[in-house]
Design an enzyme around this catalytic site. Structure first.
Site, PDB file in Angstrom:
ATOM      1  NE  ARG A   1      24.817  18.324 -10.800  1.00  0.00           N
ATOM      2  CZ  ARG A   1      25.781  17.499 -10.409  1.00  0.00           C
ATOM      3  NH1 ARG A   1      25.495  16.482  -9.605  1.00  0.00           N
ATOM      4  NH2 ARG A   1      27.020  17.674 -10.805  1.00  0.00           N
TER       5      ARG A   1
ATOM      6  CB  THR B   1      14.438  31.469  -2.124  1.00  0.00           C
ATOM      7  OG1 THR B   1      14.799  31.701  -3.508  1.00  0.00           O
ATOM      8  CG2 THR B   1      13.911  32.761  -1.528  1.00  0.00           C
TER       9      THR B   1
ATOM     10  CG  ASN C   1      28.004  12.537 -14.108  1.00  0.00           C
ATOM     11  OD1 ASN C   1      27.429  13.615 -14.056  1.00  0.00           O
ATOM     12  ND2 ASN C   1      28.000  11.783 -15.199  1.00  0.00           N
TER      13      ASN C   1
ATOM     14  CG  ASP D   1      20.381   7.246 -23.426  1.00  0.00           C
ATOM     15  OD1 ASP D   1      20.697   7.812 -22.359  1.00  0.00           O
ATOM     16  OD2 ASP D   1      21.225   6.902 -24.291  1.00  0.00           O
TER      17      ASP D   1
ATOM     18  CG  HIS E   1      22.786  26.321 -11.024  1.00  0.00           C
ATOM     19  ND1 HIS E   1      24.013  26.695 -11.544  1.00  0.00           N
ATOM     20  CD2 HIS E   1      22.704  24.976 -11.224  1.00  0.00           C
ATOM     21  CE1 HIS E   1      24.636  25.637 -12.026  1.00  0.00           C
ATOM     22  NE2 HIS E   1      23.851  24.580 -11.851  1.00  0.00           N
TER      23      HIS E   1
ATOM     24  CG  HIS F   1      24.557  15.713 -14.999  1.00  0.00           C
ATOM     25  ND1 HIS F   1      25.853  15.605 -14.561  1.00  0.00           N
ATOM     26  CD2 HIS F   1      24.209  17.000 -14.786  1.00  0.00           C
ATOM     27  CE1 HIS F   1      26.266  16.782 -14.094  1.00  0.00           C
ATOM     28  NE2 HIS F   1      25.276  17.644 -14.217  1.00  0.00           N
TER      29      HIS F   1
END
Length: 336
Positions: free
Chosen positions: A80, A259, A112, A92, A211, A84
Site C-alpha cells: 500500500r 484467506t 493516509n 518518488d 485487497h 500511495h
C-alpha cells in the site's frame, strides 16, 4: 462439460502468454508513462545496482521476508505504501516524507492519516543499505522492490522491477487528498480515478486484487455493512461484531475474509458472493461493466496474477525521477 473445460484451459493459456509478453515489454522498456499522460525517458533497469550495490536486492528481500514473517499484515502495508506513493507525484518516495514545523507532506492527508504503516520497515532497510552502499539506493526503489517482495512472500507473483529512481524533495498534500481512490467510490468514480493515471478499467480491476491481503478500519466500511443491500447477510452480521454503529472506528477487519494472509484470487470470489468489505470493492462486481472480469479472475487465478504483475509494472513506472532529478535521501523520512 469436458469440452467446455478444455476450451477454458486453452483460453487461459493464450491469455497467460499474452500477459507474459506484456510483462516482458514493460520490463525492457526504457520509457515510462507519467501521470499526466506524457512519456519520460526513465532509463529504469532491473540491473541498475548490479555493480554499484550488488547485494541491494538480497538485503531488501531478507528484511521484507523477516517483517512479513513476524507480521503477515505488513506485506499489505508495504504494498500500500508503494501504491500511495506512485499515485500522487509518481514513484518518488514523497509519501515517506514526514511532516515538520515548516513542511506538510502527504501522510496527514485524509486517505493516509492514521492508516499508512510500514515506515519503520522501510527505514530499517534504508539503514542497512546505507551501511552497505552509502548514498546509492533510493527510498523510491526500496518501496518498489519491497512491494514486489511482499506480494511474493505472501504467495503472489513476482515481476522484474526497474530500478534507478531518485527521491523527491517535495510532497503534495493536495494531490494525496484528491488523487488516491476512496473506498466509498462507485464504479464510474473508480474508473475515472485510475484513468487519471492512465490505467484502463481492466487494469484497475487487476490492481484492486491487492485487497486480497490486509485489513481495514471500521470507519471505512461501517456504512456498507449497516446500510447497503448488496451484501451477504451473514457476512454483514459477522463483520458488525467488530464494527459497532458507534465507536470502534479503528477496529480492524480483514478485507479478504477467506484467506486474509494469502495473495490469491479469493478476493474476487468474495465479490461474487457479495462479501466485499468496501463499497468500492463490491462495485467491481455489482456495478456492472467489470463483473465479467471479476468472474474471470475468480475462475482463473493464474490470469489474475499475471494481470496484476503487469499492472504493477506499469504503476511502478509512474513519473519516476531519474538522472539529475531528485536525490538519494540518507534517511527516507526527510530530505538531505
Amino acid at each position: 462439460m469436458a469440452g467446455i473445460s478444455q476450451q477454458r484451459v486453452k483460453i487461459c493459456l493464450v491469455l497467460c502468454l499474452v500477459g507474459i509478453v506484456s510483462a516482458s515489454t514493460y520490463s525492457t522498456s526504457s520509457s515510462s508513462t507519467t501521470s499526466s499522460g506524457t512519456s519520460s525517458n526513465s532509463l529504469l533497469n532491473p540491473l541498475f545496482y548490479a555493480i554499484k550495490c550488488p547485494q541491494a536486492l538480497g538485503t531488501i528481500k531478507t528484511l521484507v521476508n523477516n517483517a512479513v514473517a513476524k507480521e503477515p499484515r505488513m506485506g499489505a502495508s508495504l504494498l500500500r505504501l508503494h501504491f500511495h506513493d506512485c499515485f500522487v507525484q509518481g514513484c518518488d518516495a514523497s509519501v515517506l516524507l514526514a511532516d515538520t514545523a515548516t513542511f506538510t507532506g502527504e501522510q496527514s492527508a485524509l486517505p493516509n492519516v492514521n492508516s499508512l504503516r510500514g515506515f519503520e520497515v522501510v527505514e530499517s532497510i534504508k539503514a542497512a543499505l546505507e551501511y552497505e552502499c552509502p548514498g546509492v539506493v533510493s527510498c523510491a526503489d526500496i518501496l518498489a522492490v519491497a512491494a514486489r517482495d511482499s506480494v511474493v512472500a505472501l504467495g503472489g507473483p513476482g515481476w522484474p522491477v526497474g530500478l534507478g529512481r531518485k527521491d523527491s524533495t517535495t510532497a503534495s498534500f493536495s494531490e494525496a487528498s484528491s488523487d488516491l481512490p476512496s473506498p466509498f467510490l462507485n464504479l464510474d468514480g473508480l474508473i475515472d480515478a485510475f484513468q487519471k493515471k492512465l490505467f484502463t478499467a481492466n487494469e484497475m480491476v487487476a490492481l484492486s486484487g491487492a485487497h486480497t491481503i490486509g485489513s481495514a478500519r471500521c470507519l471505512l466500511f461501517r456504512s456498507r455493512i449497516y446500510n447497503e443491500s448488496d451484501i451477504d447477510p451473514s457476512y454483514a452480521t459477522q463483520t458488525r461484531a467488530n464494527c459497532p454503529k458507534v465507536g470502534g472506528d479503528s477496529n480492524l477487519s480483514p478485507i479478504d475474509i477467506t484467506t486474509k494472509h494469502s495473495f490469491d484470487n479469493a478476493y474476487y470470489t468474495n465479490l461474487i458472493n457479495i462479501k466485499g468489505l468496501f463499497h468500492s470493492d463490491q462495485q467491481l462486481f455489482s456495478g456492472g461493466s467489470t463483473a465479467t472480469q471479476v468472474k474471470s479472475y475468480s475462475t482463473f487465478p493464474l490470469l489474475f496474477k499475471l494481470d496484476f504483475a503487469n499492472a504493477m509494472l506499469k504503476m511502478s513506472n509512474l513519473s519516476p525521477l531519474t538522472g539529475t532529478q531528485g536525490q538519494i535521501r540518507k534517511v527516507c523520512s526527510r530530505v538531505n
